[in-house]
Design an enzyme around this catalytic site. Structure first.
Site, short mmCIF file in Angstrom:
data_model
loop_
_atom_site.label_atom_id
_atom_site.label_comp_id
_atom_site.label_asym_id
_atom_site.label_seq_id
_atom_site.Cartn_x
_atom_site.Cartn_y
_atom_site.Cartn_z
N CYS A 1 71.89 -44.71 -39.02
CA CYS A 1 70.80 -44.48 -38.06
C CYS A 1 71.36 -44.37 -36.64
O CYS A 1 71.73 -45.37 -36.03
CB CYS A 1 69.79 -45.62 -38.17
SG CYS A 1 68.53 -45.55 -36.90
N CYS B 1 69.37 -46.26 -33.98
CA CYS B 1 69.57 -47.71 -34.00
C CYS B 1 70.95 -48.09 -33.46
O CYS B 1 71.09 -49.06 -32.72
CB CYS B 1 69.45 -48.26 -35.42
SG CYS B 1 68.12 -47.57 -36.38
N ASP B 2 71.98 -47.35 -33.84
CA ASP B 2 73.34 -47.80 -33.59
C ASP B 2 74.19 -46.88 -32.71
O ASP B 2 75.33 -47.23 -32.36
CB ASP B 2 74.06 -48.00 -34.94
CG ASP B 2 73.31 -49.00 -35.81
OD1 ASP B 2 72.99 -50.08 -35.31
OD2 ASP B 2 73.03 -48.69 -36.99
#
Ligand code: NAP
Length: 318
Positions: free
Chosen positions: A136, A139-140
């Site tokens: 993701c 997200c990261d």
């Protein structure tokens, strides 16, 4: 949570299919009970702007869209628990759903547990999981500002992840096993025109390379690629690998009880019914063809209408 009450309908999953089923079932006065699952809000919570969900002329943030669906489901009378369903079994003319907080009894079930990102299956991918290997970008991706990263895949997800990463990273390599993208024309064109995105055609990831110091000091330093043409290998220095190679249905928990296709997706009839009467499936858990938020929502609506009809036939709902 354990008690003897037999609910009308239990919905397993909290993506667009689950919440839409909940909204329809709640508006039909069925007092639905929804088991949200491990990723509350489902896959859209890991994406950026959704540009193709009708009703949002300027697009909508994926997380916000799911929070709004959750609120709508609650407002119309859905009870939501933030637990995970672990099994279904028939018992005395109804079903018992085992969850991480005890069993729940119900007349009808809607399985809407969606799908999860597919992995490459490399040992090194596991070794660096969450320490340079991710699924993701939203997200990261922030961990890799100004760095070089690699995205693997040639579909819309890969183009979306890679495009997002180009805004944070110095350079993004996209690894694709063929020389033609699977992505839709608009997403492919946008990606191909992005300056700091480089395409590595006819290549697969052979190994994730990095440094390990103890259990938690791990970092990715390079990705070894293998040519699908001649088997030759080469290394690309990179700080992270983002996987975007499709998804697997979340059906392990119903294996052996609910009939599945060879691919693992739930086998359904023309009205979303499964092999168990009163148990329906909705969304990415059975649909490997469309896999869109809007189609999942549509399946959620259909499943709720089918569950309602089943409950009327059974004499449970009026
Ligand atoms: P997908 O369309 O199935 O694409 C998966 C990609 O990964 C393909 O290019 C495939 O290669 C490659 N791949 C699969 N297994 C691999 C492996 N083991 N090693 C290397 N490469 C591998 O999956 P997706 O991109 O996640 O998209 C799924 C659905 O969601 C699609 O219908 C898509 O349109 C939709 N989606 C839409 C949006 C949007 O509209 N905003 C965003 C994301 C996804 P091959 O091409 O060679 O098979």
């Amino acid at each position: 949570m354990a008690n003897d009450q037999v609910r009308n309908v239990v919905i397993c999953g909290s993506g667009p299919a689950g919440y839409t089923a909940a909204i329809y079932a709640a508006r039909a006065n069925l007092s639905p009970f929804l088991i949200a699952g491990p990723q509350v809000g489902g896959q859209l919570t890991t994406t950026t702007t959704i540009e193709n969900f009708p009703g949002f002329p300027k697009g909508q943030d994926g997380n916000q869209l799911m929070m709004d669906m959750e609120e709508q489901a609650k407002n119309y009378g859905t009870e939501i628990v933030y637990e995970k369903a672990t099994a279904i079994r028939p018992e005395d003319g109804h079903y018992v759903i085992e969850t991480t907080a005890g069993p729940v009894r119900t007349h009808a079930v809607i399985i809407a547990t969606g799908a999860s990102p597919r992995m490459l299956g490399l040992e090194s991918e596991q070794k660096f999981w969450n320490y340079g290997v991710h699924t993701c970008a939203v997200c990261d991706g922030g961990f890799y500002k100004g760095k070089t990263v690699v995205v693997v895949g040639g579909g819309d997800s890969a183009m979306e992840e890679a495009t997002y990463l180009t805004k944070l990273c110095e350079k993004v390599h996209v690894i694709h096993r063929r020389e033609e993208l699977r992505a839709s024309t608009i997403m492919a064109e946008r990606a191909l025109a992005t300056k700091n995105m480089v395409f590595e055609w006819n290549s697969v990831v052979d190994e994730v390379l990095g440094e390990v110091e103890g259990d938690h000091k791990k970092r990715v330093t390079a990705i070894r690629l293998k040519s699908t043409k001649d088997g030759s290998t080469r290394e690309i220095p990179a700080s992270a690998l983002f996987l975007a190679i499709g998804h697997m249905p979340n059906t392990d928990w119903i294996k052996g009880t609910i009939d599945l296709e060879d691919s693992g997706y739930v086998k359904i009839g023309s009205h979303l019914e499964t092999n168990l009467e009163g148990v329906f499936a909705a969304g990415d858990v059975h649909d490997h063809h469309y896999r869109q938020a809007i189609t999942a929502a549509g399946f959620g609506c259909q499943a709720a209408l089918e569950a309602e009809r089943y409950l009327v036939r059974k004499g449970v709902a009026g």
